[in-house]
Design a protein around this motif. Structure first.
Motif, short mmCIF file in Angstrom:
data_model
loop_
_atom_site.label_atom_id
_atom_site.label_comp_id
_atom_site.label_asym_id
_atom_site.label_seq_id
_atom_site.Cartn_x
_atom_site.Cartn_y
_atom_site.Cartn_z
N VAL A 10 83.76 27.71 170.25
CA VAL A 10 84.38 28.14 171.52
C VAL A 10 83.31 27.43 172.27
O VAL A 10 83.63 27.02 173.58
CB VAL A 10 84.02 29.59 171.69
N ALA A 13 84.25 23.82 172.65
CA ALA A 13 85.51 23.67 173.41
C ALA A 13 84.90 23.77 174.99
O ALA A 13 85.58 22.86 175.98
CB ALA A 13 86.52 24.79 173.14
N ALA A 14 84.06 24.71 175.31
CA ALA A 14 83.64 24.88 176.75
C ALA A 14 82.86 23.58 177.07
O ALA A 14 82.90 23.40 178.27
CB ALA A 14 82.65 26.08 176.78
N THR A 18 90.00 19.76 179.88
CA THR A 18 91.25 19.82 179.14
C THR A 18 91.76 18.46 178.81
O THR A 18 92.57 18.16 177.79
CB THR A 18 92.06 20.73 179.97
N THR A 47 87.07 29.64 178.74
CA THR A 47 86.99 29.23 177.32
C THR A 47 86.89 30.51 176.53
O THR A 47 86.18 31.51 177.01
CB THR A 47 85.93 28.42 176.96
N ILE A 161 91.88 29.06 170.22
CA ILE A 161 90.75 28.84 171.42
C ILE A 161 91.62 28.57 172.75
O ILE A 161 92.59 27.47 172.63
CB ILE A 161 89.82 28.00 170.94
N ARG A 163 91.34 26.86 176.46
CA ARG A 163 90.29 26.05 177.39
C ARG A 163 91.31 25.96 178.72
O ARG A 163 92.36 25.12 178.71
CB ARG A 163 89.82 24.69 176.79
#
Length: 220
Positions: A10, A13-14, A18, A47, A161, A163
């Protein structure tokens, strides 16, 4: 401390936008871009892992429309599938206030929301197909939670997840998340090298050729 604060993927991804995740999904042949799902405010960033909610038409007597919110873990993203319906809302200011107070990461709706002034005022991220004031009460109801749903043509399962940023929302399936994030990070590294070369005076076409830009999103 929020539930996902130690969730390494996570956090990874943050740190990505995108667009990079979308390009990684394309390279891997995964349909994870949520088409036409947009932020209520372009400053929103979100996220987290999905808590999914499936809606359907109300029966007689009608079922509930929002009582699931107390069961959503902190740092999760509420993901609502209302089949893209735009004739009534499934999210409003009471849900926004409670979600914000409970540390929920954001809400994604294949449908519409209302009371958008509050979410923009307090900075609670909401992504949807639009907003309109008419209530969903007695029009729709919750059918199930934490089942697979569809958001803008992308399948979302509980624990995937999500985002979101100014460009929209992507979903990273949990079974592919390591590979998707690896590829997205590689794409961002390459694009940063191209930016650096151009800033140092290189031609854009030469920099793109040198760093393999035109193959970044190609299926492999």
């Amino acid at each position: 401390m929020s539930e996902h604060s130690n969730d390494r993927n996570v956090q990874r991804a943050a740190n990505l936008d995108t667009a990079s995740i979308s390009d990684a999904l394309d390279r891997l042949g995964i349909a994870g871009q949520c088409h036409a799902i947009a932020p209520v405010d372009s400053t929103f960033r979100m996220t987290g892992r999905a808590f999914t909610v499936l809606y359907g038409p109300a029966q007689t007597p009608p079922g509930t429309v929002g009582d699931f919110i107390d069961d959503v873990p902190a740092a999760s993203v509420v993901v609502i599938d209302n089949d893209g319906c735009s004739n009534a809302t499934v999210w409003g200011d009471i849900m926004t206030e409670l979600a914000h107070r409970r540390g929920i990461a954001g809400t994604v709706i294949d449908g519409i929301c209302r009371d958008v002034a509050l979410c923009t005022e307090i900075g609670y991220p909401v992504y949807s197909r639009g907003h309109w004031m008419r209530t969903g009460k007695d029009r729709v109801q919750v059918e199930a939670v934490n089942v697979p749903v569809n958001i803008g043509g992308a399948r979302v399962k509980a624990g995937d997840i999500l985002r979101g940023d100014a460009d929209g929302v992507v979903v990273v399936p949990s079974e592919h998340e390591d590979k998707v994030l690896d590829v997205a990070e590689e794409i961002e590294r390459v694009e940063n090298r191209i930016r650096g070369a151009v800033r140092d005076g290189a031609r854009l076409d030469d920099a793109r050729r040198e760093f393999g830009y035109h193959a970044l999103q190609s299926r492999k």
